[in-house]
Design an enzyme around this catalytic site. Structure first.
Site, mmCIF file in Angstrom:
data_model
loop_
_atom_site.group_PDB
_atom_site.id
_atom_site.type_symbol
_atom_site.label_atom_id
_atom_site.label_comp_id
_atom_site.label_asym_id
_atom_site.label_seq_id
_atom_site.Cartn_x
_atom_site.Cartn_y
_atom_site.Cartn_z
ATOM 1 N N LYS A 105 0.821 -1.076 0.006
ATOM 2 C CA LYS A 105 0.030 -0.003 0.072
ATOM 3 C C LYS A 105 0.934 1.228 0.051
ATOM 4 O O LYS A 105 1.787 1.346 0.837
ATOM 5 C CB LYS A 105 -0.809 -0.020 1.285
ATOM 6 C CG LYS A 105 -1.951 1.090 1.275
ATOM 7 C CD LYS A 105 -3.061 0.745 0.774
ATOM 8 C CE LYS A 105 -4.019 1.854 0.613
ATOM 9 N NZ LYS A 105 -3.741 2.683 -0.588
ATOM 10 N N LYS A 141 5.459 2.219 -2.992
ATOM 11 C CA LYS A 141 5.338 3.592 -3.496
ATOM 12 C C LYS A 141 5.593 3.646 -4.980
ATOM 13 O O LYS A 141 6.424 2.570 -5.478
ATOM 14 C CB LYS A 141 6.429 4.419 -3.079
ATOM 15 C CG LYS A 141 5.986 5.865 -3.086
ATOM 16 C CD LYS A 141 5.097 6.499 -1.877
ATOM 17 C CE LYS A 141 4.584 7.779 -2.170
ATOM 18 N NZ LYS A 141 3.737 8.189 -1.082
ATOM 19 N N ASP A 181 -0.627 10.787 -4.264
ATOM 20 C CA ASP A 181 0.489 11.450 -3.815
ATOM 21 C C ASP A 181 0.765 12.862 -4.543
ATOM 22 O O ASP A 181 -0.341 13.423 -5.334
ATOM 23 C CB ASP A 181 1.544 10.611 -3.716
ATOM 24 C CG ASP A 181 2.851 11.410 -2.809
ATOM 25 O OD1 ASP A 181 2.859 11.061 -1.522
ATOM 26 O OD2 ASP A 181 4.000 11.847 -3.364
#
Ligand code: NDP
Length: 460
Positions: A105, A141, A181
């Site tokens: 995640k 990420k 993000d």
């Protein structure tokens, strides 16, 4: 050994310093040129080493070496066409760092600066952060060196679809669940999730940060900023104080900054700055009510520059600088990594700073962190302070799995409880007399759960 390392390791044994140096020299050799990754790992290694020397099972099993070697790194080409018909090529990434305690995640970042070092640092931090939330989430990420600025909606859509055409092979509700993000908000998640549905042919919560119409959670977009303020409020409450009446500096003007400002206002503080990569505005009356709404529309709808705020409300705009020279009680860096250097940290402290809540990931350079710790202020490092975003992403996954939709109040109450728990974990592992070293607390608190799972699995 440089001055920075000397001051950062003050108070830990010579053996621990030696072990950190030997570990870091191996890591640097294996990952040349990855400065941000080295920086993030070194901060963690410095605080963990004394604990690991007291608990040698982690050293014997080489847990830190394994935790800093991502499970896998995927790099892929993203080809797309701009509105003029030109062929464009970018580089896409997904770093799956560790899935010991749950499916991978972590967010996706679209920014021209994106490279392997930045994404590895973020994936490593994410692993510890997700563990701190106590939800079942591993760390990952991803993103691309793509610059969304100045692109049309159609160009963004074509890029997102091409990116997802490849990413789809590596994600899934029980495998890896990306979110947003920098440069990836609701618009980009919509384009990517829509394309995911076409290829995967099943409707599952394989992404979070989704729009409310298609499985998103209430409070997700506010969660990182709100959570950061809840954490800072907890730190202040512990010392008999609160955000009420405090002058606050906020950097950035994107998702995290906007909702940090919103919650500072709710809690009775006054946010007086906001910024983007061109400069910052200083509004001594506070960015509130209609002004905050203007800022949100400016950034989310018109996609304009922060200078327009100063023009509209006739306040100061300082081009090419960050807001840390303004006198304030609290600082909330919410833009990007390494946005507070040592000199800026010292200026903030000289001006009477009482606390820092890191909304962005690793916004303080190593020497700035050292300055905050040496001054023994209330310093909330990112992996604790901004964990609210991923926590509500975890709650979005739960709602998707149950095919339920919780109310705003229900999610906000859960978010507050999670931030309170993270604070308690930091105090448990980081208390040093009356003062709490939240860096140590967050690193140890996040590490133990992942490390114990890895120990249980044997050599994998
Ligand atoms: P956004 O893209 O919404 O906003 C980013 C903001 O930071 C913009 O104001 C941008 O200005 C500024 N910024 C970005 N890069 C730079 C740079 N190199 N120098 C100066 N300013 C810069 O991103 P988010 O608000 O989502 O993310 C901000 C930070 O919070 C990041 O560190 C991210 O990793 C972290 N974070 C985000 C979470 C989330 O839920 N979104 C969760 C946890 C952490 P400009 O428009 O000029 O580029």
């Amino acid at each position: 050994m440089g001055d920075t390392i000397m001051s950062a390791t003050a108070g830990i044994s010579a053996t621990a310093i030696e072990e950190v140096e030997s570990f870091m020299s191996g890591l640097r050799k294996r990952n040349p040129g990855e400065g941000e990754f080295h920086q993030a790992v070194e901060e963690v290694a410095r605080t963990l080493m004394p604990f690991m020397l007291e608990n040698p099972k982690y050293i014997d099993a080489m847990i830190l070496e394994r935790m800093t070697e991502p499970d896998r790194v995927v790099i892929f080409r993203v080809s797309w066409q701009d509105d003029a018909g030109n062929v464009r090529v970018n580089r896409g990434y997904r770093i799956q760092c560790n899935n010991a305690i749950g499916p991978y995640k972590g967010g996706l970042r679209f920014h021209p600066s994106v490279n392997l070092s930045i994404l590895k640092f973020l994936a490593f931090e994410q692993t510890l952060k997700n563990s701190l939330t106590t939800l079942p989430m591993g760390g990952a990420k991803g993103g691309a060196n793509f610059n969304p600025k100045g692109k049309s909606d159609r160009e963004i859509m074509r890029f997102c679809q091409s990116f997802m055409t490849e990413l789809v092979r590596y994600i899934g509700k029980d495998l890896d669940v990306p979110a947003g993000d920098i440069g990836v908000g609701e618009r980009e998640i919509g384009f990517m999730f829509g394309h995911y549905l076409r290829i995967a042919r099943e409707f599952t919560g394989a992404m979070t940060g989704k729009g409310l119409a298609f499985g998103g959670s209430l409070i997700r977009k506010e969660a990182t900023g709100f959570g950061c303020c809840y954490f800072v409020e907890e730190m202040l409450n512990r010392t008999g104080d609160g955000i009420k009446g405090k002058v606050c500096l906020v950097s950035g003007s994107g998702n995290v900054a906007q909702h940090t400002i919103e919650k500072i206002n709710h809690l009775g503080g006054k946010a007086v700055t906001a910024s983007d990569s061109d400069g910052f505005i200083h509004d001594p009356d506070g960015i509130r009510d209609e002004k905050l709404q203007f800022l949100m529309d400016l950034k989310n709808v018109k996609r304009g520059r922060i200078a327009d705020y100063a023009e509209k409300y006739k306040c100061a705009y300082v081009a090419g600088q960050r807001p840390w020279g303004v006198k304030a009680d609290l600082a909330f860096p919410c833009a990007t990594q390494n946005e507070i250097n040592e000199a800026e940290a010292r200026t903030l402290l000289k001006n009477g700073l009482k606390g820092v809540g890191e909304g962005a990931n690793m916004p303080s350079e190593e020497a700035a962190t050292d300055a905050f710790l040496a001054a023994k202020i209330l310093y909330a490092p990112s992996k604790a302070a901004n964990a609210g975003g991923v926590a509500v992403s975890g709650l979005e996954q739960t709602q998707n799995a149950q095919r339920l939709h919780w109310s705003r109040e229900e999610v906000d109450t859960k978010l507050q409880a999670i931030m309170k728990d993270i604070h308690a974990t930091c105090v448990k592992y980081g208390a040093e007399g009356d003062w709490v070293n939240y860096v140590k607390g967050a690193n140890l608190g996040g590490f133990v759960r992942v490390a114990d799972a890895m120990l249980a699995y044997g050599v994998v």
